[in-house]
Design an enzyme around this catalytic site. Structure first.
Site, PDB file in Angstrom:
ATOM      1  N   GLY A 240       0.827  -1.206   0.000  1.00  0.00           N
ATOM      2  CA  GLY A 240       0.000   0.000   0.000  1.00  0.00           C
ATOM      3  C   GLY A 240       0.851   1.242   0.000  1.00  0.00           C
ATOM      4  O   GLY A 240       1.926   1.276  -0.613  1.00  0.00           O
ATOM      5  N   SER A 241       0.391   2.262   0.731  1.00  0.00           N
ATOM      6  CA  SER A 241       1.052   3.569   0.684  1.00  0.00           C
ATOM      7  C   SER A 241       2.340   3.588   1.493  1.00  0.00           C
ATOM      8  O   SER A 241       2.520   2.787   2.419  1.00  0.00           O
ATOM      9  CB  SER A 241       0.108   4.632   1.243  1.00  0.00           C
ATOM     10  OG  SER A 241      -0.164   4.357   2.604  1.00  0.00           O
ATOM     11  N   GLY A 244       1.447   4.418   5.141  1.00  0.00           N
ATOM     12  CA  GLY A 244       0.887   3.268   5.869  1.00  0.00           C
ATOM     13  C   GLY A 244       1.961   2.255   6.215  1.00  0.00           C
ATOM     14  O   GLY A 244       2.093   1.814   7.363  1.00  0.00           O
ATOM     15  N   GLU A 264       5.598  -3.455   0.946  1.00  0.00           N
ATOM     16  CA  GLU A 264       5.896  -3.094  -0.447  1.00  0.00           C
ATOM     17  C   GLU A 264       5.095  -1.836  -0.698  1.00  0.00           C
ATOM     18  O   GLU A 264       3.870  -1.840  -0.579  1.00  0.00           O
ATOM     19  CB  GLU A 264       5.486  -4.271  -1.335  1.00  0.00           C
ATOM     20  CG  GLU A 264       6.018  -4.184  -2.730  1.00  0.00           C
ATOM     21  CD  GLU A 264       4.923  -3.864  -3.677  1.00  0.00           C
ATOM     22  OE1 GLU A 264       4.785  -2.666  -3.995  1.00  0.00           O
ATOM     23  OE2 GLU A 264       4.209  -4.784  -4.093  1.00  0.00           O
ATOM     24  N   CYS A 301       2.064  -0.990  -8.864  1.00  0.00           N
ATOM     25  CA  CYS A 301       3.274  -0.505  -8.190  1.00  0.00           C
ATOM     26  C   CYS A 301       4.439  -0.413  -9.167  1.00  0.00           C
ATOM     27  O   CYS A 301       5.425   0.258  -8.885  1.00  0.00           O
ATOM     28  CB  CYS A 301       3.605  -1.394  -7.015  1.00  0.00           C
ATOM     29  SG  CYS A 301       3.394  -3.124  -7.373  1.00  0.00           S
TER      30      CYS A 301
HETATM   31  P1  NAP Z   1      -3.160   2.481   2.485  1.00  0.00           P
HETATM   32  O1  NAP Z   1      -3.815   3.763   2.849  1.00  0.00           O
HETATM   33  O2  NAP Z   1      -1.735   2.357   2.737  1.00  0.00           O
HETATM   34  O3  NAP Z   1      -3.956   1.335   3.276  1.00  0.00           O
HETATM   35  C1  NAP Z   1      -3.670  -0.046   3.107  1.00  0.00           C
HETATM   36  C2  NAP Z   1      -4.017  -0.812   4.384  1.00  0.00           C
HETATM   37  O4  NAP Z   1      -3.127  -0.429   5.420  1.00  0.00           O
HETATM   38  C3  NAP Z   1      -5.407  -0.569   4.897  1.00  0.00           C
HETATM   39  O5  NAP Z   1      -5.908  -1.780   5.401  1.00  0.00           O
HETATM   40  C4  NAP Z   1      -5.198   0.415   6.041  1.00  0.00           C
HETATM   41  O6  NAP Z   1      -6.106   0.237   7.092  1.00  0.00           O
HETATM   42  C5  NAP Z   1      -3.832   0.011   6.548  1.00  0.00           C
HETATM   43  N1  NAP Z   1      -3.108   1.158   7.110  1.00  0.00           N
HETATM   44  C6  NAP Z   1      -2.626   2.223   6.416  1.00  0.00           C
HETATM   45  N2  NAP Z   1      -2.005   3.064   7.260  1.00  0.00           N
HETATM   46  C7  NAP Z   1      -2.106   2.536   8.491  1.00  0.00           C
HETATM   47  C8  NAP Z   1      -1.672   2.952   9.784  1.00  0.00           C
HETATM   48  N3  NAP Z   1      -1.019   4.110   9.960  1.00  0.00           N
HETATM   49  N4  NAP Z   1      -1.937   2.170  10.829  1.00  0.00           N
HETATM   50  C9  NAP Z   1      -2.613   1.014  10.675  1.00  0.00           C
HETATM   51  N5  NAP Z   1      -3.070   0.568   9.472  1.00  0.00           N
HETATM   52  C10 NAP Z   1      -2.820   1.323   8.402  1.00  0.00           C
HETATM   53  O7  NAP Z   1      -3.368   2.134   0.980  1.00  0.00           O
HETATM   54  P2  NAP Z   1      -4.635   2.205   0.007  1.00  0.00           P
HETATM   55  O8  NAP Z   1      -5.913   2.456   0.728  1.00  0.00           O
HETATM   56  O9  NAP Z   1      -4.568   0.969  -0.733  1.00  0.00           O
HETATM   57  O10 NAP Z   1      -4.321   3.381  -0.984  1.00  0.00           O
HETATM   58  C11 NAP Z   1      -3.850   4.647  -0.615  1.00  0.00           C
HETATM   59  C12 NAP Z   1      -2.636   5.019  -1.451  1.00  0.00           C
HETATM   60  O11 NAP Z   1      -1.616   4.038  -1.310  1.00  0.00           O
HETATM   61  C13 NAP Z   1      -2.850   5.083  -2.948  1.00  0.00           C
HETATM   62  O12 NAP Z   1      -3.411   6.268  -3.377  1.00  0.00           O
HETATM   63  C14 NAP Z   1      -1.457   4.876  -3.460  1.00  0.00           C
HETATM   64  O13 NAP Z   1      -0.762   6.088  -3.454  1.00  0.00           O
HETATM   65  C15 NAP Z   1      -0.824   3.943  -2.476  1.00  0.00           C
HETATM   66  N6  NAP Z   1      -0.767   2.548  -2.942  1.00  0.00           N
HETATM   67  C16 NAP Z   1       0.411   2.097  -3.441  1.00  0.00           C
HETATM   68  C17 NAP Z   1       0.510   0.782  -3.876  1.00  0.00           C
HETATM   69  C18 NAP Z   1       1.785   0.248  -4.426  1.00  0.00           C
HETATM   70  O14 NAP Z   1       1.782  -0.875  -4.875  1.00  0.00           O
HETATM   71  N7  NAP Z   1       2.866   0.964  -4.381  1.00  0.00           N
HETATM   72  C19 NAP Z   1      -0.579  -0.069  -3.820  1.00  0.00           C
HETATM   73  C20 NAP Z   1      -1.778   0.419  -3.299  1.00  0.00           C
HETATM   74  C21 NAP Z   1      -1.837   1.730  -2.856  1.00  0.00           C
HETATM   75  P3  NAP Z   1      -7.443   1.128   7.306  1.00  0.00           P
HETATM   76  O15 NAP Z   1      -8.392   0.687   6.262  1.00  0.00           O
HETATM   77  O16 NAP Z   1      -7.858   0.762   8.687  1.00  0.00           O
HETATM   78  O17 NAP Z   1      -7.055   2.541   7.166  1.00  0.00           O
END
Ligand code: NAP
Length: 507
Positions: A240-241, A244, A264, A301
């Site tokens: 993910g991000s 995160g 990742e 990604c």
């Molecule tokens: P995300 O915001 O990182 O969330 C992914 C998971 O991680 C969710 O289950 C979230 O839980 C959890 N999480 C995130 N931050 C956390 C924290 N501080 N503490 C505890 N749990 C946490 O990713 P996303 O919703 O998939 O997308 C957001 C952005 O991430 C995208 O716009 C993109 O920029 C990036 N992304 C990058 C990739 C890549 O492959 N590089 C892939 C997907 C997304 P909750 O639901 O409880 O918040």
């Protein structure tokens, strides 16, 4: 049928009263099922079950774990069109992609099943005793790899199947002998529950201990934070991000017992296009890259977010043609409204930096969650002067950097953050001149592609999907391919052990 409940071990459970709904991004409406977020009590129960299951599961022979993984693959296929319909309604991705991703998921499960059906993957090494060695006798020493314990997997928003509930992280951890608790992505809760039901069915059919798998729902960080902090969780997988992944990495390292987090995260995947290649194959390269930038609405990604060139008239023409071809591709839907919001904000942030010029942006009346593809350009000097130009814009976006010469291009590469991939587009006659370029790229990335595109990640033993931070938190490991199993194990040596007490693999 989707119930909206968590799987706490083999049982459906909904003890809490906080619910969320998923969104159909194409229709821009909420889907109807409410999903119950797990309570602290449910979460503790899932971890306690996983801990008890670990004691049994870690001892289950590889052939039986392989049967479990193959049964998961069979049960996922048995979900048939129902799974595909839920996937498309929660992700905005087309049916063809859903079918392709399901095939990849099944292939991954079967690849890990194949890997663990014998014990070779454990890198077993045996140094036999030399009792009469001088000046001291040598002891018998045998080393193998054993599973870490219960693993938490954070499902990826951009791969509702292949990097989510039964995706690469789960398949590799289960293959290694680790029970898995999945923190479902809130935007794919229905897909997650269906796939979880397949895993539970497979576990029951193949006689796996209750607690070998749980599927937990939640949003707003609470559930994920509590899982990572739980003392009986021994490792974390995340896609993910950067914010995160980094937050979870910090949390895990601040525990009384720090644990590994294999996250990742972000990558802009630089692509170097040489002047000779532009001179010879301008249209072909522009076509290939227009398709790669927009593939899956740019939500991979490995999306090529940065194209590095040497300034010239022909380069200007290349940028123009690339932009035209890229924005000529029909607008597509993004995964959910937050991803669209992030795409707009980050795109604006990059294009508002000094010297950044938008060369193509898809215009017209777009549906609410559809992305306006964007291609921009900047000089090497402006790029080098301003780190904000290299931030990830997750979606159909690419920034073309025009360097004044090769030295500046190498300086740009040296200054880049860690990346998952880099690509070189070059002509055969210049291969001998590319050593410095290869050296520079090797130092920043996990995979280098030659005359191809970075999108499309083969699942095989030689794949490296992970690079220096922030591409991932530990560049020594891969998240794709059978070597991904190495994230969930640790080595143990047995010295002077009686044969009957050794693990089977070392006897
Ligand atoms: P995300 O915001 O990182 O969330 C992914 C998971 O991680 C969710 O289950 C979230 O839980 C959890 N999480 C995130 N931050 C956390 C924290 N501080 N503490 C505890 N749990 C946490 O990713 P996303 O919703 O998939 O997308 C957001 C952005 O991430 C995208 O716009 C993109 O920029 C990036 N992304 C990058 C990739 C890549 O492959 N590089 C892939 C997907 C997304 P909750 O639901 O409880 O918040």
């Amino acid at each position: 049928m989707i119930t909206g409940k968590n799987y706490i071990g083999n049982k459906l459970s909904a003890e809490g009263n906080i619910t969320h709904r998923t969104i159909n991004p194409k229709l821009n409406i909420e889907n109807s099922t409410p999903f119950f977020e797990a309570t602290g009590k449910e979460l503790d129960k899932a971890v306690a079950l996983a801990w008890d299951a670990f004691k049994v599961y870690r001892k289950i022979p590889g052939v039986r774990r392989a049967a479990f993984l193959n049964a998961i693959a069979d049960e996922i296929l048995a979900l048939d069109q129902g799974l595909i319909n839920v996937y498309t309604s929660e992700s905005g991705l087309p049916e063809g992609r859903a079918i392709g991703e399901r095939a990849r998921t099944v292939f991954q499960l079967r690849s890990f099943a194949n890997l663990v059906s014998n014990e070779d993957w454990r890198e077993n090494t045996i140094d036999e005793a030399i009792p009469d060695r001088q000046p001291l006798p040598k002891e018998d020493l045998r080393r193998t790899l054993i599973p870490l314990g219960p693993v938490v997997v954070f499902a990826a928003s951009n791969f509702p199947l292949a990097y989510s509930t039964a995706g690469g992280d789960t398949a590799s951890a289960l293959a290694a002998g680790c029970p898995v608790i999945v923190k479902a992505h809130a935007m794919h809760s229905g897909t997650a529950e269906l796939v979880a039901s397949a895993i539970i069915k497979a576990a029951e059919k193949t006689g796996m201990p209750n607690g070998v798998f749980s599927n937990i729902m939640g949003r707003g960080r609470t559930v994920g934070t509590a899982l990572v902090k739980h003392p009986k969780i021994k490792a974390v997988g995340f896609t993910g991000s950067i914010s995160g992944g980094r937050a979870l990495f910090d949390l895990a390292s601040q525990r009384e017992e720090p644990i590994p987090v294999f996250a990742e995260m972000g990558s802009i995947n630089p692509v170097v296009v040489t002047s000779k290649a532009i001179n010879k194959r301008l249209a072909e390269i522009a076509n290939n890259y227009a398709a790669s930038i927009t593939l899956g609405t740019g939500q991979f990604c490995t999306n090529p977010g940065l194209i590095l060139t040497i300034e010239s008239e022909k380069t200007q023409e290349f940028i123009k043609v690339l932009a035209e071809k890229t924005i000529a591709i029909e607008a597509q839907c993004m995964l959910h409204p937050n991803i669209k919001k992030g795409f707009i904000e980050n795109g604006n942030s990059v294009t508002s930096q000094p010297g950044v010029e938008v060369v193509g942006q898809l215009k017209g009346d777009l549906e609410p969650n559809y992305a306006a593809t964007l291609v921009a350009t900047v000089s090497g000097a402006n790029f080098l002067a301003n780190p904000r130009t290299s931030q990830e814009v997750f979606g159909p976006f690419s920034l073309v950097v025009r360097c004044k010469n090769e030295a500046e291009l190498l300086e740009v590469i040296d200054g880049l953050e860690g990346q998952l991939t880099a690509t070189i587009i070059a002509e055969e006659e210049e291969y001998g001149d590319l050593h410095d370029l290869v050296d520079a790229l090797e130092n920043r990335v996990g995979r280098i592609i030659f005359n191809g595109v970075p999108t499309g990640v083969e699942v095989c033993p030689s794949m490296q999907h992970g690079g220096p931070y922030p591409a991932s938190t530990d560049s020594r490991f891969t998240a794709v391919g059978t070597n991904a199993i190495k994230r969930w194990v640790r080595p143990v040596s047995y010295q002077s052990f009686p044969k009957e007490l050794l693990p089977l693999a070392l006897q």
